[in-house]
Each structure stands twice: as structure tokens, then as C-alpha cells.
Design an enzyme around this catalytic site. Sequence first.
Site, PDB file in Angstrom:
ATOM      1  N   ASN A  88      -6.236   4.599  -6.854  1.00  0.00           N
ATOM      2  CA  ASN A  88      -7.428   5.175  -6.229  1.00  0.00           C
ATOM      3  C   ASN A  88      -8.445   5.560  -7.313  1.00  0.00           C
ATOM      4  O   ASN A  88      -9.091   4.694  -7.845  1.00  0.00           O
ATOM      5  CB  ASN A  88      -7.125   6.327  -5.289  1.00  0.00           C
ATOM      6  CG  ASN A  88      -8.308   6.590  -4.377  1.00  0.00           C
ATOM      7  OD1 ASN A  88      -9.110   5.675  -4.156  1.00  0.00           O
ATOM      8  ND2 ASN A  88      -8.464   7.774  -3.869  1.00  0.00           N
TER       9      ASN A  88
ATOM     10  N   GLY B 179     -13.714  -0.986  -6.746  1.00  0.00           N
ATOM     11  CA  GLY B 179     -15.018  -0.394  -6.434  1.00  0.00           C
ATOM     12  C   GLY B 179     -15.028   0.438  -5.171  1.00  0.00           C
ATOM     13  O   GLY B 179     -16.097   0.694  -4.601  1.00  0.00           O
ATOM     14  N   GLY B 180     -13.828   0.853  -4.700  1.00  0.00           N
ATOM     15  CA  GLY B 180     -13.795   1.704  -3.509  1.00  0.00           C
ATOM     16  C   GLY B 180     -14.517   1.023  -2.361  1.00  0.00           C
ATOM     17  O   GLY B 180     -14.295  -0.165  -2.071  1.00  0.00           O
TER      18      GLY B 180
ATOM     19  N   THR C 206      -9.767   0.852  -9.432  1.00  0.00           N
ATOM     20  CA  THR C 206      -8.827  -0.132  -8.905  1.00  0.00           C
ATOM     21  C   THR C 206      -8.971  -1.327  -9.819  1.00  0.00           C
ATOM     22  O   THR C 206      -9.877  -1.349 -10.647  1.00  0.00           O
ATOM     23  CB  THR C 206      -9.235  -0.452  -7.456  1.00  0.00           C
ATOM     24  OG1 THR C 206      -9.096   0.743  -6.705  1.00  0.00           O
ATOM     25  CG2 THR C 206      -8.435  -1.561  -6.834  1.00  0.00           C
TER      26      THR C 206
ATOM     27  N   ARG D 118       0.851  -1.184   0.000  1.00  0.00           N
ATOM     28  CA  ARG D 118       0.000   0.000   0.000  1.00  0.00           C
ATOM     29  C   ARG D 118       0.889   1.237   0.000  1.00  0.00           C
ATOM     30  O   ARG D 118       1.964   1.224   0.633  1.00  0.00           O
ATOM     31  CB  ARG D 118      -0.835  -0.031   1.293  1.00  0.00           C
ATOM     32  CG  ARG D 118      -1.807   1.111   1.504  1.00  0.00           C
ATOM     33  CD  ARG D 118      -2.989   0.972   0.638  1.00  0.00           C
ATOM     34  NE  ARG D 118      -4.107   1.809   1.068  1.00  0.00           N
ATOM     35  CZ  ARG D 118      -5.094   2.153   0.250  1.00  0.00           C
ATOM     36  NH1 ARG D 118      -5.103   1.756  -1.015  1.00  0.00           N
ATOM     37  NH2 ARG D 118      -6.102   2.868   0.686  1.00  0.00           N
TER      38      ARG D 118
ATOM     39  N   THR E 242      -4.193  -0.483  -7.248  1.00  0.00           N
ATOM     40  CA  THR E 242      -4.986   0.742  -7.416  1.00  0.00           C
ATOM     41  C   THR E 242      -4.150   2.011  -7.523  1.00  0.00           C
ATOM     42  O   THR E 242      -3.035   2.087  -6.999  1.00  0.00           O
ATOM     43  CB  THR E 242      -5.955   0.910  -6.219  1.00  0.00           C
ATOM     44  OG1 THR E 242      -6.826   2.003  -6.476  1.00  0.00           O
ATOM     45  CG2 THR E 242      -5.235   1.165  -4.912  1.00  0.00           C
TER      46      THR E 242
ATOM     47  N   ASP F 153      -7.790   8.461   0.570  1.00  0.00           N
ATOM     48  CA  ASP F 153      -8.306   7.366   1.396  1.00  0.00           C
ATOM     49  C   ASP F 153      -8.070   7.608   2.888  1.00  0.00           C
ATOM     50  O   ASP F 153      -8.598   6.889   3.731  1.00  0.00           O
ATOM     51  CB  ASP F 153      -7.681   6.019   0.988  1.00  0.00           C
ATOM     52  CG  ASP F 153      -8.465   5.342  -0.132  1.00  0.00           C
ATOM     53  OD1 ASP F 153      -9.571   5.813  -0.452  1.00  0.00           O
ATOM     54  OD2 ASP F 153      -7.978   4.346  -0.688  1.00  0.00           O
TER      55      ASP F 153
HETATM   56  O1  DON Z   1      -7.942   1.194  -1.374  1.00  0.00           O
HETATM   57  C1  DON Z   1      -9.110   1.520  -1.533  1.00  0.00           C
HETATM   58  O2  DON Z   1     -10.023   1.116  -0.846  1.00  0.00           O
HETATM   59  C2  DON Z   1      -9.471   2.432  -2.693  1.00  0.00           C
HETATM   60  N1  DON Z   1      -8.383   3.306  -2.983  1.00  0.00           N
HETATM   61  C3  DON Z   1      -9.861   1.603  -3.851  1.00  0.00           C
HETATM   62  C4  DON Z   1     -10.262   2.421  -5.048  1.00  0.00           C
HETATM   63  C5  DON Z   1     -11.135   1.706  -5.982  1.00  0.00           C
HETATM   64  O3  DON Z   1     -11.477   0.575  -5.791  1.00  0.00           O
HETATM   65  C6  DON Z   1     -11.629   2.454  -7.144  1.00  0.00           C
HETATM   66  N2  DON Z   1     -12.289   1.563  -8.042  1.00  0.00           N
HETATM   67  N3  DON Z   1     -13.228   1.615  -8.671  1.00  0.00           N
END
Ligand code: DON
Length: 569
Positions: free
Chosen positions: A400, A472-473, A380, A105, A398, A422
Site C-alpha cells: 500500500n 499509483g493507488g 506499489t 490480495r 504492494t 484500502d
Molecule cells: O491496491 C491498491 O489499489 C493500492 N493499495 C495500491 C497502492 C499503490 O499503488 C501505491 N503506489 N504508489
Amino acid sequence: MNKHLLSGLAMLLLTVVIISSCKERDYEIIEGRGITGINGMVVSAHPEASRIGTAILLDGGNAFDAAAAVAFALAVSYPAAGNLGGGSLMVIRDAEGNYSSLDCREKAPGLASRDMYLDESGNVIEGMSTGTLAASAVPGSVEGILELHSRFGILPLTKVIQPAINLARKGFSITAKQAESLNHARNRFIQRNDHPVPFVKDETWCEGDTLIQEDLARTLERICDYGRDGFYGGITADLIVAEMKKGNGLISHDDLDNYEAVWREPVIGTYGAYRIISMPPPSSGGIALMQLLGIMEEMLPEEPVFQSPEEVHLITEAERRVYADRSYYLGDPDYINIPVDELVSKEYLQERMSDFNPEKASLSEDISHGAIPAWEGEETTHFSVVDKDRNAIAFTTTLNSGYGNCIVVEGAGFLLNNEMDDFSSKPAYPNIYGLIGGEANSVQAGKRMLSSMTPTIIEKDQKLYMVLGSPGGSTIITSVFQTILNVIEYGMNMQEAVDAARFHHQWMPDLIYFEEKGADTLLIQKLEMMGHKTRLRSSIGRVDAIRILPEGSMEAGADPRGDDTACAF
Ligand code: DON
């Protein structure tokens, strides 16, 4: 005929299975969705990356070589999320059944500080944590991919990077969805870069256009020649730091030099006969998934009915409480103390659901995090790989948002992340996914921001059973959780489970989101009568998964919401 059977049949009819005519070493490579394979399988967001990973397996590489090759290939073929300038989380199970997880990360730069996104009056400066150089944290993916490869790979590094170098230099044909996405981001690229970037051309992009990335090819070559020093040192590091100096960027040579990926113990739990192995903090994914499954184990009826109003209500109420806990308790374990065992314990989860009313929605404003005594404290991408020996890896990576902050490091050709968003810029201030957080996830120099990425591996009878994950955040956790339920509780095969419509609740905002496509009006009406507020959105997650069937072959679930493609032989 029930609706899963129908959708299964439709899927079989619609799935384009291209059986490549070229036979390599007596193996037939199959490509498409819902396919099966015996000797190796890669499911990723882009066909070029899936092909490259499969070719590595055919060349004698193991799942970890293939994963490294796919990760580098996605950095070229899927610039919206595949990356050198972002971060990744991986869950690994080797053929002997040993598990590990690798956290690469991004980390906050040394000059980052708690209130860096606030103005003098203490208000959040709009867009600073998403669209400026200050949005970028120290990238971790390259360190992580190299670490994965050096610990578990069996092929030389050149072999796993060269296909990505070739792809960047010769270019590849973009898909219709990519053309649309690049055209959509065009103005951001133009506004945020003071130099030409490969993602902008004079005319608009069309399906089949070739995307060439010469600078990126040279950066990949430096990684190939010098390993981590080809990215965290030398020319590439100089180019990153020079880019930072053009604006409010904070990443320094020291930050790059000191970056380290961390091997962490995965979060492990059980669900009936299944063992679930998932990502620990700094992801919230593994803990939230265990909490959700723990609640389902106690509360789902004996004979569950897919998306019945009663079960959507139950799942929503579980998600509401789990996301409230996420917001309060979770962050970087190197900086805060997280009560992991308590959060996933049966007693705690029972207590958490003790005010559940089967007929009535609760209000998020009435729900806070659970009490744990003595505690101190859109874009991501995911891919899954399994090889012939059943080494397996779930890999989520990702920048982000789509294309990160849209800033390309001049001369190095890769996009920078905007992962700093984040973090919680300010208590109770929502990030781009509407997630709110507090002290546990505040900005601090060197800290990792809380993630929702949930790369997960499942065992049944001590054997590998499933590998999955999603972008998908905030909806990642929901997407992984519901895909698991679709297989284990609702009897779907892997592709049906991935295709099935999803819904999502994250405590705040107090809404159940349904995917437009497949939204069931009657179901929504019944939930609204119980007091739920609902909203439609375009899609939720993009799950790429592999399941091992009882006779030993593998079946793919490649998400039709994107260009996701499985390749197998
Ligand atoms: O690490 C995370 O939770 C976010 N930065 C993920 C971002 C993400 O999945 C965007 N996708 N659609």
C-alpha cells in the site's frame, strides 16, 4: 514535427542502453529503456530485479519462474513496494493462449470489524489504518508467488529464490532515488520500530551505499526450505504474531494458517481488434478499464488527437463516472454481489454518458453511481515478463503506502503492509488516495479490501500483443488506460506511451490532476474555461510494459518516473 516524434527522438537520444559486455550462452543481454529483445524480457522497478529475472530466463526458466524470482528480488531490492509482507495480483497468459488471474490480495484478520478505525464518537482515528500495526492485513504475496511457481514454473524453487537470498545477504547498491526515499522515511522507521531496522543507519543514505538485509535473507531461506510453512507457519509466523502483540496488531496464527490465494477468471473485453484481459475484483482495475475503453470505443473521434482539450475533457468525464461506480459497486466478490456484466455492457455505458456535454464540465457532486436494476447489493510496483515461447505475466504487488506501515517484523526483516486503509473506514471518508467507498468495501473479518491494481494483458489477432500495469493507488487505472490509448489510438511506441504525460480524474475530489512535468498550460486553461478544476502533482503512475511487434520481437516501456529498467536478450 509533431510532439510525439520529438519526444520519441529525445527518448532515443537520452535512453541509456547499456549493452552488457558479458555474453552469456551466445545471448547479448541488453538493459535500459525503450529496448527491444527477442528471447525474453523483464521490465521492473529495479535494475537488480530485472537482471535476476532475465538470468532465470537465460537459465531455461519460463516467464513464471522469472516472475517468481523477480517478485522475491523486488522484496529485497525495492523495499518501498516489493514485499513478502504485502499482497499481489497477477494476470497470466500462457504460450497456448490460456488465461488466468491469481488473487493473493491481503485479507482482513479474523478480529477485524466494520468500525475498528472509529473512536467512540464515530470519527475516524487519524493514522490508525495507515501507521499502526492495526493497519496490517494478512499478507498474501508469498502464498501467491509459491502458487504461481508450483502451478506454472519449470525450475526448482531454490533456483528462483536463491538470487534474492544472495542479494539480501551480500547487499546491493541503492540508487539515488532510493537514497532520497529512505532518508524521507527515516523518522517513520525510527518512531514505529523498537528495534534496529536495516533501513536506518547513523548517517543519511547516499546513492551507491550498500543495503544488507540479513534477517530477510533468513526468512527467504525458510521459504526456500519449507515452502508456505516457512512463512505462514514456524519461526516466521511466530515472529509476525509476536510483532502484532507489541501493539494493536490483529494478525493471528490462525489467520496466517488459513490464508489462501485464489485463482479467478480474469475480466475479458474487447476494444476494436484487441482483446483485453485484466484483473477481476477484488480489484476495481479490470472492470474500470473495460468501462473506460468501452466509452472510448463509442465516443473517441475517428482521428483522435493526443491530449486535445476535447479529448482530455471526454476522458475526464468518463473517468469521473467510472470512479463513481467503483466507489459504490466494487469490493470483495467473496463477500458482495458485483454486477460485472451490467457495468461493462454497451447499453449501460451509453446511458452513463448520456448527460455528457462536449463543451462543459459536469460537477462530481451531481454525478452518482449508475443505476443497475435488481442489484443487491505511494507505493506499489508492477512488472511484466515475456519469455521466448511468449508465456506472459503482468504482476502488480504492494504494501500500500511506501514501505507499508514502516514496521519491520523483528527478526524476520520484512515490512508489513498497511493495506487495511484500502477498505472504507467509514462511508464517504476518503482513504490515502482520496478514494471514498461505501458498504461494498466496508471492513469485515476475512474480507479482501478493494484494489485499483490493474495488471493487464492484450491480444491482437489472438496473439500476445501487450503486457502492462502500474502502481499509483487510485491513478493505476488511469495510467494503464491512457498507456493503452497512447499506443492504440495515438500511434506511440511502447516507450513513448509510457513516457507521455498523464492526467487523472477520480470523481472525488472533483479535480483533474496533471503531472507537473509536461503540463500543458494552454490545455489546462481551455479545460478550466469548460468548468474543470485542475491541480498539478509530481507524477502519475509508473508503467512497466512490453509490446510484441508485428515481426515478433518485443519492445519495452520502462517508466522514467522511477528507476524502472528493462532487460532483454
Ligand atoms: O491496491 C491498491 O489499489 C493500492 N493499495 C495500491 C497502492 C499503490 O499503488 C501505491 N503506489 N504508489
